[in-house]
Design an enzyme around this catalytic site. Structure first.
Site, mmCIF file in Angstrom:
data_model
loop_
_atom_site.group_PDB
_atom_site.id
_atom_site.type_symbol
_atom_site.label_atom_id
_atom_site.label_comp_id
_atom_site.label_asym_id
_atom_site.label_seq_id
_atom_site.Cartn_x
_atom_site.Cartn_y
_atom_site.Cartn_z
ATOM 1 N N ASP A 169 -1.686 4.431 -4.111
ATOM 2 C CA ASP A 169 -2.450 5.573 -3.605
ATOM 3 C C ASP A 169 -3.777 5.633 -4.341
ATOM 4 O OD1 ASP A 169 -3.081 8.160 -2.366
ATOM 5 O OD2 ASP A 169 -0.944 8.220 -1.891
ATOM 6 N N HIS A 242 -5.994 6.157 1.534
ATOM 7 C CA HIS A 242 -5.340 6.268 0.222
ATOM 8 C C HIS A 242 -5.461 4.950 -0.532
ATOM 9 C CE1 HIS A 242 -3.901 10.343 0.609
ATOM 10 N NE2 HIS A 242 -3.387 10.080 1.798
ATOM 11 N N GLU A 305 -3.838 10.013 6.807
ATOM 12 C CA GLU A 305 -5.002 10.609 6.154
ATOM 13 C C GLU A 305 -6.099 9.602 5.814
ATOM 14 O OE1 GLU A 305 -2.995 14.429 4.005
ATOM 15 O OE2 GLU A 305 -2.852 12.564 2.900
HETATM 16 C C1 ACM Z 1 1.578 12.603 3.774
HETATM 17 O O1 ACM Z 1 2.133 13.609 3.299
HETATM 18 N N1 ACM Z 1 0.280 12.412 3.615
HETATM 19 C C2 ACM Z 1 2.306 11.611 4.527
#
Ligand code: ACM
Ligand code: ZN
Length: 736
Positions: A169, A242, A305
């Site tokens: 991440d 991420h 995201e």
């Molecule tokens: C997430 O909670 N961004 C999958």
């Protein structure tokens, strides 16, 4: 004695008599089940201090592991305890392992003698879903190999079969990739870490370098440990978003090529992988090292995201969109994922991605993990894709689990044990045929606010225990009271293993309601055979305080404090209910539309019950959540009522996609002249969690008020969840 098995088995019959377990009992296992029998012996050694002699004949006093093809489900088993023998029958070693886990729960948590009497019993059991998972984010905080093993071991005791390991991440890359040493040197460490809550103003940092990673040897060790417990480790390598830690190590992976740092705070970041040939080569090389370490048939590629800001401004990305005839950046994301899927499929594996992978077109063979509610699951299943349910509303164990003020800091939200337990993984919109695409469900443990293994255990347990029953047991067998009772016994098993679980069984649920037209407090405990004591003078209840019996009449504004006692000994923490009397309490209320099914609060009456929502937990009974919808609230009084002020509050937590509206309107008929009055007021936007608003009406008389709350609209660029619809959360409407 009735056994207290979790997750509750399909069928359980208790018979007369006992089996006496002692060190001269022998052990028998069919060839395929010998490893499970040996695992069982290791457990006995630890628990009782002795092992049983494994013999190849079925003796008089034996515990037998029998391979039985008549057992239909590969994960199913039968456990028969009679006076002379104990049989665990299963088609596979995995089924036998689950039979053994059930057997473990028949033994007392603390053993005081080396001769144990085991109630005669017959259990026939099999899981409802084939995917029963728990997730752990090791990027935001890093956890030791020992803790990961303990976590896996606990999951296996709950008959879960998947550990979703979130390895990469923005805040740290945590798996060794030998070909790219800077992933270890640079991406695995951040310069410092945010302390306190993200929403604190100003944000504060600890100034300490933080990080670490798992070597490939450690990964193999963990995967092996998990496979001995029939747990598949599902690795997640995030793309295209991420990715800031990887880009910090290799800036050429991003669109701008600029040198950036590994992220030091939480959120969503704009620097994502640029879909260049060299980036695909990097990811393929990474996966070439990752895939052989994990026998899992799935690789999780993230996909959530990923802001499109950089792609919009990148010459290469724009040319690629043109060259591939793509519509927009969402289709470019789909191109990215589909291309990686092809590569992963070519190595004999399948992909799983978060539900954003639906945007711009789903990769042909992908399985969807639905987290933004359940719409993604519905859409994917209807188009013939497998899905795993993990909606924030019921599966995010980084949310608060109690509304008690003394809970440790959490990301926000409110997800008590009972709500997890009530989760139904198959969305109502799916037909029976479509429901077959639901593989199961999973609890997620994101660790922005979880910096120690003790806190990780606290947040995961007992909610993971509820999730085990959601995914394993027949829903007709589910009963929260009964579960809570079994859980109180399971606590002893956890105590014996030194697990720092959260215990909220002795907390009070309180409501304001009406009985025979009288407004009353209604207090409940989950565990029924205890005493509730209370005070109304602001003090903490003691063993001498008044005993709550059955409803407490409310005569006006009051602060009620209550706690659960075992006679005079306090068991749980104090519960406080502040009741603020006002004119709308008990009036008639209607709502259009209804709140989102994930955040119904205690229904529309909760908006006028005299009780305000918790100031840090928007998911409690007093906050009603609406997703992307304009809301109209109508309050009607029995007779014309004089109104001076109408006040309400909005929750504002942009990281969780919750936004106060930009304006609010009211409309009412003035009873004195019969004219309708409309008023619209702007709402001042502030960086604060609670945004209050008050209308000054200076004593108008009316029988009916309408309140309009327009939705904020789309979440702006640069914010978490950009482009998605915002949520509106509203609590008490106070009329004075
Ligand atoms: C997430 O909670 N961004 C999958
Ligand atoms: Zn680019």
């Amino acid at each position: 004695m009735k056994p207290h098995i979790i997750p509750i088995p399909s069928q359980l019959d208790i018979h007369e008599g006992v089996f006496v377990l002692h060190k001269n009992v022998s052990l028998y296992a069919d060839a395929d089940l010998i490893a499970v029998a040996e695992f069982f012996n290791d457990y006995l050694k630890e628990k009782l201090g002795y092992t049983l002699l494994l013999q190849n004949k079925q003796d008089v006093q034996t515990i037998q592991f029998i391979q039985d093809d008549a057992i239909e489900n590969d994960e199913g088993y039968q456990l028969i305890v009679s006076a002379k023998k104990i049989q665990i029958k299963a088609k596979t070693a995995q089924g036998a392992f689950y039979g053994m886990q059930t057997f473990r729960q028949l033994l007392p948590a603390v053993v005081e003698s080396d001769e144990l009497q085991i109630q005669n019993i017959q259990i026939t059991d099999a899981p409802r879903f084939g995917y029963r998972g728990m997730h752990l984010d090791v990027s935001r905080h890093f956890f030791s190999v020992d803790f990961i093993k303990k976590y896996i071991d606990l999951l296996s005791q709950l008959k879960m079969n998947t550990f979703h390991w979130h390895l990469t991440d923005d805040q740290g890359w945590r798996i060794e990739i030998k070909r790219y040493p800077k992933l270890q040197k640079v991406a695995a460490y951040r310069n410092e870490t945010l302390i306190g809550h993200y929403n604190d103003i100003p944000q504060q940092f600890d100034g300490k370098k933080y990080g670490g990673y798992y070597t490939q040897e450690e990964v193999k060790d963990i995967v092996n440990y998990a496979s001995e417990r029939f747990i598949t480790v599902l690795p997640e390598i995030e793309m295209p978003g991420h990715a800031q830690a990887a880009i910090a190590a290799y800036p050429e992976l991003g669109c701008t090529g600029e040198v950036i740092n590994v992220a030091t705070k939480w959120g969503v970041f704009e620097d994502i992988y640029c879909p260049k040939e060299t980036t695909f080569t990097f990811l393929e090389n990474v996966l070439d090292e990752v895939m052989p370490l994990f026998p899992s048939k799935y690789i999780h590629i993230g996909g959530d995201e990923a802001p499109k800001t950089r792609w919009k401004a990148c010459e290469h990305c724009q040319k690629l969109i043109e060259k591939e005839n793509l519509h927009d950046e969402h289709e470019l994301q789909s191109y990215f994922i589909t291309r990686m899927e092809k590569y992963i499929n070519s190595k004999g594996k399948q992909i799983i991605g978060w539900d954003e992978i639906l945007e711009g077109g789903l990769a042909p063979n992908a399985t969807v993990m639905s987290w933004r509610g359940t719409n993604g699951a519905v859409e994917a299943a209807k188009s013939g894709h497998n899905v795993i349910l993990t909606p924030t509303s019921h599966c995010y164990f980084d949310y608060y689990q109690s509304d008690n003020e003394s809970e440790p800091l959490a990301i926000g939200g409110y997800l008590p044990l009972e709500k997890v337990y009530s989760f139904e993984p198959i969305p109502a919109e799916l037909s029976k045929e479509e429901a077959k695409y639901v593989l199961g469900a999973q609890g997620n443990l994101w660790t922005e606010y979880i910096s120690s293994s003790e806190k990780a255990a606290y947040m995961a347990f007992p909610r993971a225990i509820a999730m085990s029953e959601v995914t394993w047991s027949n829903p007709r067998k589910r009963d929260y009271q009964d579960f809570a009772y079994r859980l109180s016994h399971f606590h002893k098993q956890l105590d014996a293993q030194h697990v720092n679980y959260a215990n909220h069984l002795y907390e009070i649920e309180g409501n304001v309601t009406t009985r025979d037209k009288q407004l009353v407090f209604d207090l409940q405990t989950v565990i029924r055979d205890k005493t509730i004591r209370y005070t109304t003078d602001g003090t903490s209840p003691t063993g001498n305080s008044k005993i709550y019996d059955n409803y407490l009449p409310i005569e006006g504004s009051i602060i009620l404090n209550a706690a659960v006692f075992d006679d005079t000994q306090k068991l749980g923490r104090d519960f406080t209910l502040v009741y603020n009397d006002h004119k709308a309490v008990g009036a008639k209320i209607s709502l259009a539309p209804q709140p989102h099914t994930s955040y119904p609060g205690s229904g529309k009456e909760g908006l006028i019950n005299g009780v305000s929502g918790n100031e840090t937990r928007y998911g409690d009974k007093e906050w009603l959540g609406f997703w992307g919808k304009d809301v109209t609230i109508t309050i009607e009084f029995d007779e014309p009522t004089k109104i001076n002020t109408i006040s309400t509050r909005f929750y504002n937590a942009n990281g969780q996609w919750i936004y106060a509206p930009t304006e609010i309107g009211i409309s009412f008929i003035n009873d004195e002249d019969g004219r309708t009055l409309n008023q619209i007021s702007p709402i001042q936007q502030k960086d604060e969690t609670l945004i209050p608003h008050t209308f000054q009406l200076n004593g108008v008389m009316t029988k009916k008020i309408e309140i309009f709350i327009p939705n904020y609209g789309s979440i702006p660029e640069g914010k978490q969840g950009a482009g998605n619809k915002a949520w509106t959360f509203v609590d008490e409407i106070v009329v004075k």
